[in-house]
Design a protein around this motif. Structure first.
Motif, PDB file in Angstrom:
ATOM      1  N   GLY A 114       0.841  -1.203   0.000  1.00 31.87           N
ATOM      2  CA  GLY A 114       0.000   0.000   0.000  1.00 31.87           C
ATOM      3  C   GLY A 114       0.873   1.248   0.000  1.00 31.87           C
ATOM      4  O   GLY A 114       2.059   1.193   0.320  1.00 31.87           O
ATOM      5  N   ILE A 138       4.412   3.535  11.705  1.00 29.63           N
ATOM      6  CA  ILE A 138       3.999   3.794  10.322  1.00 29.63           C
ATOM      7  C   ILE A 138       5.209   4.061   9.441  1.00 29.63           C
ATOM      8  O   ILE A 138       6.088   4.842   9.818  1.00 29.63           O
ATOM      9  CB  ILE A 138       3.026   4.993  10.252  1.00 29.63           C
ATOM     10  CG1 ILE A 138       1.805   4.712  11.136  1.00 29.63           C
ATOM     11  CG2 ILE A 138       2.594   5.273   8.822  1.00 29.63           C
ATOM     12  CD1 ILE A 138       1.012   3.482  10.730  1.00 29.63           C
ATOM     13  N   PRO A 145       8.144  -3.258   4.318  1.00 28.41           N
ATOM     14  CA  PRO A 145       7.559  -4.425   4.997  1.00 28.41           C
ATOM     15  C   PRO A 145       7.556  -5.676   4.119  1.00 28.41           C
ATOM     16  O   PRO A 145       7.853  -6.772   4.589  1.00 28.41           O
ATOM     17  CB  PRO A 145       6.134  -3.943   5.307  1.00 28.41           C
ATOM     18  CG  PRO A 145       6.286  -2.472   5.507  1.00 28.41           C
ATOM     19  CD  PRO A 145       7.289  -2.059   4.483  1.00 28.41           C
TER      20      PRO A 145
HETATM   21  C1  4FV Z   1       3.052  -1.004   7.518  1.00 28.77           C
HETATM   22  C2  4FV Z   1       3.454  -1.596   8.720  1.00 28.77           C
HETATM   23  C3  4FV Z   1       2.867   0.443   7.292  1.00 28.77           C
HETATM   24  C4  4FV Z   1       0.691   2.642   6.215  1.00 28.77           C
HETATM   25  C5  4FV Z   1       0.245   3.669   5.233  1.00 28.77           C
HETATM   26  C6  4FV Z   1       2.024   2.386   4.283  1.00 28.77           C
HETATM   27  C7  4FV Z   1       2.025   2.187   5.763  1.00 28.77           C
HETATM   28  C8  4FV Z   1       1.097   3.499   4.009  1.00 28.77           C
HETATM   29  N1  4FV Z   1       2.859  -1.977   6.628  1.00 28.77           N
HETATM   30  N2  4FV Z   1       3.524  -2.950   8.500  1.00 28.77           N
HETATM   31  N3  4FV Z   1       3.759  -0.988   9.889  1.00 28.77           N
HETATM   32  N4  4FV Z   1       2.292   0.784   6.106  1.00 28.77           N
HETATM   33  O1  4FV Z   1       3.218   1.277   8.138  1.00 28.77           O
HETATM   34  O2  4FV Z   1       3.158  -3.150   7.238  1.00 28.77           O
HETATM   35  O3  4FV Z   1       0.250   3.161   2.952  1.00 28.77           O
END
Ligand code: 4FV
Length: 229
Positions: A114, A138, A145
């Motif tokens: 994402g 975040i 990830p």
């Molecule tokens: C994340 C995590 C993460 C969130 C908004 C990408 C972000 C943006 N993914 N583990 N912690 N993703 O922070 O997997 O889209």
């Protein structure tokens, strides 16, 4: 194992941690087939937009379900196995050693990265098998990830670590932290190596290592021992 990645930044997967050392060798040896795909290739409007403003207002942009679904169907159609679809997000199950080992039992993973505020929830509800987080903080996108997940899972592909290391003999395999490690020079700056390690007495050395693992885990991660912090 085949791993497909759906991302808006395929270049993030080039020339980085998946192109060196153990993971590079696993790919060269055909143990890991990594395929990276650009989600924007599946945008259809003349601006090739992949995101839009959130219904109900709010900050930022959300990735469109129609573009993501088209991208996923295209990639799923490239191999007999539909693969386990994993969306990397802070709302997911937090990745740990047991989840890594579980994911490593799949012959194919499709990782969705994402960006912005995330993806339309309908994509998660109707197209995603597992939502996975690398931790409670975040980052700017799902790419890092996804790389963490690929690296951790690839180490469990039989033969990926070569015969020098087995995933069974390391941290977390039995829920304990690793014991301290030392190597030459035995003497440096007046800083000594624990005598026991230079004794050649294997039974005593193994006992010392196990004691160190327990002590460290008790001190640093009592949660791993199920003790309340
Ligand atoms: C994340 C995590 C993460 C969130 C908004 C990408 C972000 C943006 N993914 N583990 N912690 N993703 O922070 O997997 O889209």
């Amino acid at each position: 194992m085949r791993v497909d990645v759906l991302t808006l930044f395929p270049e993030a997967f080039e020339g980085g941690p998946l192109d060196v050392s153990i993971i590079k060798r696993a790919r060269e040896d055909g143990l890991l087939d990594l395929q990276v795909h650009n989600i924007r290739d599946h945008a259809t409007d003349r601006h090739r937009s992949v995101d839009d403003t959130p219904f109900g207002g709010g900050q930022g942009m959300v990735m469109r379900v129609d573009v993501l679904d088209r991208a996923l169907q295209h990639v799923q159609g490239q191999d007999g196995s539909p693969g386990l679809v994993v969306y990397l997000s802070p709302q997911g199950e937090v990745l740990d050693d047991s989840l890594v080992r579980e994911l490593a039992t799949n012959e194919r993973l499709i990782l969705v990265c994402g960006r912005y505020e995330g993806v339309d929830q309908r994509f998660v509800d109707h197209c995603v098998d597992r939502e996975v987080s690398i931790g409670d903080y975040i980052v700017t996108g799902g790419e890092l990830p996804a790389m963490v997940l690929i690296d951790a899972v690839a180490r469990h592909i039989p033969g990926a670590l070569g015969d020098e290391v087995s995933p069974e003999e390391e941290s977390f395999a039995d829920g304990l932290l690793e014991h301290p490690q030392y190597t030459r020079p035995a003497e440096y700056n007046g800083w000594a190596v624990p005598e026991i390690l230079l004794s050649g007495h294997h039974a005593k050395i193994e006992k010392w290592k196990q004691e160190q693992r327990l002590e460290r885990t008790r001190e640093r991660r009592p949660d791993l021992l199920g003790d309340s912090p």
